[in-house]
Scaffold this motif. Sequence first.
Motif, PDB file in Angstrom:
ATOM      1  N   TYR A  94       0.923  -1.390   0.184  1.00 57.77           N
ATOM      2  CA  TYR A  94      -0.136   0.092   0.080  1.00 57.77           C
ATOM      3  C   TYR A  94       0.955   1.442  -0.078  1.00 57.77           C
ATOM      4  O   TYR A  94       0.346   2.111  -0.947  1.00 57.77           O
ATOM      5  N   LYS A  95       1.805   0.788   0.307  1.00 59.12           N
ATOM      6  CA  LYS A  95       2.635   2.127   0.668  1.00 59.12           C
ATOM      7  C   LYS A  95       3.538   3.020  -0.167  1.00 59.12           C
ATOM      8  O   LYS A  95       3.846   3.723  -0.577  1.00 59.12           O
ATOM      9  N   GLN A  96       4.641   1.384  -0.860  1.00 53.58           N
ATOM     10  CA  GLN A  96       5.355   1.544  -1.772  1.00 53.58           C
ATOM     11  C   GLN A  96       5.294   0.875  -3.008  1.00 53.58           C
ATOM     12  O   GLN A  96       5.860   1.311  -4.874  1.00 53.58           O
ATOM     13  N   GLY A  97       3.710   0.221  -3.000  1.00 49.10           N
ATOM     14  CA  GLY A  97       3.335  -0.193  -4.465  1.00 49.10           C
ATOM     15  C   GLY A  97       3.952  -1.307  -4.332  1.00 49.10           C
ATOM     16  O   GLY A  97       4.899  -1.825  -4.035  1.00 49.10           O
ATOM     17  N   PHE A  98       3.402  -2.082  -4.945  1.00 50.14           N
ATOM     18  CA  PHE A  98       3.971  -3.832  -6.149  1.00 50.14           C
ATOM     19  C   PHE A  98       5.551  -3.777  -6.710  1.00 50.14           C
ATOM     20  O   PHE A  98       5.811  -4.642  -5.340  1.00 50.14           O
ATOM     21  N   TYR A  99       5.589  -3.575  -7.218  1.00 50.85           N
ATOM     22  CA  TYR A  99       6.965  -3.547  -8.441  1.00 50.85           C
ATOM     23  C   TYR A  99       7.879  -2.777  -7.097  1.00 50.85           C
ATOM     24  O   TYR A  99       9.012  -3.215  -7.664  1.00 50.85           O
ATOM     25  N   ASN A 100       7.277  -1.689  -6.073  1.00 48.99           N
ATOM     26  CA  ASN A 100       8.994  -1.060  -5.909  1.00 48.99           C
ATOM     27  C   ASN A 100       9.077  -1.920  -4.232  1.00 48.99           C
ATOM     28  O   ASN A 100       9.715  -1.651  -3.572  1.00 48.99           O
ATOM     29  N   THR A 101       8.129  -3.111  -4.899  1.00 54.31           N
ATOM     30  CA  THR A 101       8.214  -3.723  -3.208  1.00 54.31           C
ATOM     31  C   THR A 101       9.299  -5.077  -3.197  1.00 54.31           C
ATOM     32  O   THR A 101       8.488  -6.294  -4.184  1.00 54.31           O
ATOM     33  N   SER A 102      10.142  -5.506  -2.722  1.00 56.05           N
ATOM     34  CA  SER A 102      10.803  -6.524  -3.036  1.00 56.05           C
ATOM     35  C   SER A 102      10.549  -7.264  -1.993  1.00 56.05           C
ATOM     36  O   SER A 102      10.040  -7.401  -0.440  1.00 56.05           O
ATOM     37  N   THR A 127     -12.798   7.786   7.952  1.00 59.06           N
ATOM     38  CA  THR A 127     -11.263   7.074   8.082  1.00 59.06           C
ATOM     39  C   THR A 127     -10.302   7.903   7.604  1.00 59.06           C
ATOM     40  O   THR A 127      -9.300   7.595   8.250  1.00 59.06           O
ATOM     41  N   ALA A 128     -10.635   7.650   6.527  1.00 61.64           N
ATOM     42  CA  ALA A 128      -9.338   8.314   5.142  1.00 61.64           C
ATOM     43  C   ALA A 128      -8.816   9.745   5.541  1.00 61.64           C
ATOM     44  O   ALA A 128      -7.234  10.002   6.180  1.00 61.64           O
ATOM     45  N   GLU A 129      -9.499  10.265   5.936  1.00 57.65           N
ATOM     46  CA  GLU A 129      -9.005  11.850   6.511  1.00 57.65           C
ATOM     47  C   GLU A 129      -7.932  11.632   7.582  1.00 57.65           C
ATOM     48  O   GLU A 129      -7.452  12.475   7.779  1.00 57.65           O
ATOM     49  N   HIS A 130      -8.212  10.667   8.884  1.00 53.99           N
ATOM     50  CA  HIS A 130      -7.653  10.884   9.849  1.00 53.99           C
ATOM     51  C   HIS A 130      -6.140   9.785   9.511  1.00 53.99           C
ATOM     52  O   HIS A 130      -5.710   9.550  10.944  1.00 53.99           O
ATOM     53  N   ASN A 131      -6.555   9.137   8.836  1.00 49.16           N
ATOM     54  CA  ASN A 131      -4.916   8.264   8.658  1.00 49.16           C
ATOM     55  C   ASN A 131      -4.150   9.186   8.681  1.00 49.16           C
ATOM     56  O   ASN A 131      -4.116  10.231   7.139  1.00 49.16           O
ATOM     57  N   GLU A 132      -2.497   9.565   9.280  1.00 46.06           N
ATOM     58  CA  GLU A 132      -1.708   9.943   8.884  1.00 46.06           C
ATOM     59  C   GLU A 132      -0.778   8.958   7.819  1.00 46.06           C
ATOM     60  O   GLU A 132      -0.562   9.836   7.034  1.00 46.06           O
ATOM     61  N   ASP A 189      -2.015   8.028   4.823  1.00 46.55           N
ATOM     62  CA  ASP A 189      -2.729   7.661   3.795  1.00 46.55           C
ATOM     63  C   ASP A 189      -2.338   8.114   2.256  1.00 46.55           C
ATOM     64  O   ASP A 189      -1.698   8.958   2.167  1.00 46.55           O
ATOM     65  N   TYR A 190      -2.468   6.739   1.907  1.00 47.94           N
ATOM     66  CA  TYR A 190      -1.818   6.720   0.102  1.00 47.94           C
ATOM     67  C   TYR A 190      -3.310   6.899  -0.913  1.00 47.94           C
ATOM     68  O   TYR A 190      -2.936   6.109  -1.957  1.00 47.94           O
ATOM     69  N   GLY A 191      -4.325   6.296  -0.361  1.00 45.16           N
ATOM     70  CA  GLY A 191      -4.841   6.272  -0.973  1.00 45.16           C
ATOM     71  C   GLY A 191      -5.614   4.982  -1.259  1.00 45.16           C
ATOM     72  O   GLY A 191      -5.689   4.983  -0.630  1.00 45.16           O
ATOM     73  N   PHE A 192      -7.332   5.312  -1.544  1.00 47.69           N
ATOM     74  CA  PHE A 192      -8.583   4.149  -1.628  1.00 47.69           C
ATOM     75  C   PHE A 192      -6.928   3.016  -2.185  1.00 47.69           C
ATOM     76  O   PHE A 192      -6.495   2.635  -3.449  1.00 47.69           O
ATOM     77  N   ILE A 252     -12.654  11.232  -5.343  1.00 46.06           N
ATOM     78  CA  ILE A 252     -11.966  12.188  -3.960  1.00 46.06           C
ATOM     79  C   ILE A 252     -10.960  11.359  -3.167  1.00 46.06           C
ATOM     80  O   ILE A 252     -11.074  11.857  -2.479  1.00 46.06           O
ATOM     81  N   ARG A 253     -10.906  10.568  -3.286  1.00 42.46           N
ATOM     82  CA  ARG A 253      -9.972   9.621  -2.353  1.00 42.46           C
ATOM     83  C   ARG A 253      -8.851   9.471  -2.622  1.00 42.46           C
ATOM     84  O   ARG A 253      -7.407  10.139  -2.227  1.00 42.46           O
ATOM     85  N   MET A 254      -8.547   9.627  -4.283  1.00 38.36           N
ATOM     86  CA  MET A 254      -6.928  10.224  -5.211  1.00 38.36           C
ATOM     87  C   MET A 254      -6.604  11.548  -4.503  1.00 38.36           C
ATOM     88  O   MET A 254      -5.612  11.754  -4.307  1.00 38.36           O
ATOM     89  N   LEU A 255      -8.036  12.914  -4.628  1.00 38.64           N
ATOM     90  CA  LEU A 255      -7.980  14.235  -3.943  1.00 38.64           C
ATOM     91  C   LEU A 255      -7.035  14.524  -3.131  1.00 38.64           C
ATOM     92  O   LEU A 255      -6.816  15.595  -2.952  1.00 38.64           O
ATOM     93  N   MET A 256      -7.831  13.691  -2.184  1.00 36.46           N
ATOM     94  CA  MET A 256      -7.714  13.673  -1.056  1.00 36.46           C
ATOM     95  C   MET A 256      -6.012  13.201  -0.578  1.00 36.46           C
ATOM     96  O   MET A 256      -6.221  13.694   1.020  1.00 36.46           O
ATOM     97  N   VAL A 257      -5.239  12.523  -1.059  1.00 33.37           N
ATOM     98  CA  VAL A 257      -3.930  12.016  -0.507  1.00 33.37           C
ATOM     99  C   VAL A 257      -2.676  13.161  -0.710  1.00 33.37           C
ATOM    100  O   VAL A 257      -2.247  13.467   0.455  1.00 33.37           O
ATOM    101  N   GLU A 258      -3.746  14.469  -1.097  1.00 35.65           N
ATOM    102  CA  GLU A 258      -2.387  14.999  -1.428  1.00 35.65           C
ATOM    103  C   GLU A 258      -3.578  16.799  -1.208  1.00 35.65           C
ATOM    104  O   GLU A 258      -2.769  17.156  -1.209  1.00 35.65           O
TER     105      GLU A 258
END
Length: 204
Positions: A23-31, A97-102, A104-107, A171-177
């Motif tokens: 979730y944080k790094q992405g599948f391909y960026n996680t070994s 829930t997403a708003e209060h998630n420190e 938050d990388y999106g849905f 909206i979940r994408m916009l809320m990240v940034e």
Amino acid sequence: MEKNLKRMATMHKMQVTGLELFYKQGFYNTSIDDILKQLDLSKGAFYYHFKSKEDFFISILQNLVVRKVYSMLIEPIEGHDNPLDLITNCMEEALQTAEHNENDYGFVLSNFMNEFNGKNPEIMKYLNDTLKIWEVNLVSALQKGKFNGYVDRHVDCEGVASYIISSFLGIRMLMVEGSATALRYRYMQQLKFYFRAIAQKQTA
């Protein structure tokens, strides 16, 4: 019995940690080494439970992501009450829930769909199937609402479901940034306005 429970507990811990990393790094960026380091496991221990990183990821989709989507977006709208109210409350709670998630990388579902689109048909099928389950349940809730007199009988339930899903993913994408609180508030105000427009008009 005890050995099986221990194995299940180990797999669950691995899946929870794996989901956090993906979730944080992405599948391909996680070994696999990243996963092993986080879990303090050997490669042998990892491959005892899973054939590959892809196999590990699919197990996460089946056991964690589907359950998360169901508990957050599907279960709350089941029932015979006004579906527009149920969906409104469901969206509000999910966005709060997403708003209060420190962290938050999106849905999580849309993040993975964007990452795997055009790269891995097998995993995309799991992701699309999960999205389809959500869509089918929205359509079912709206159709039930039409039958029970809450939703206008001329409303296209499939179209409304598509609008709800696409607007939520957006909206979940916009809320990240962006300013999460302000975005959530404005989105919910517009969603409520839209729902009032498609509600069954009560005659005096």
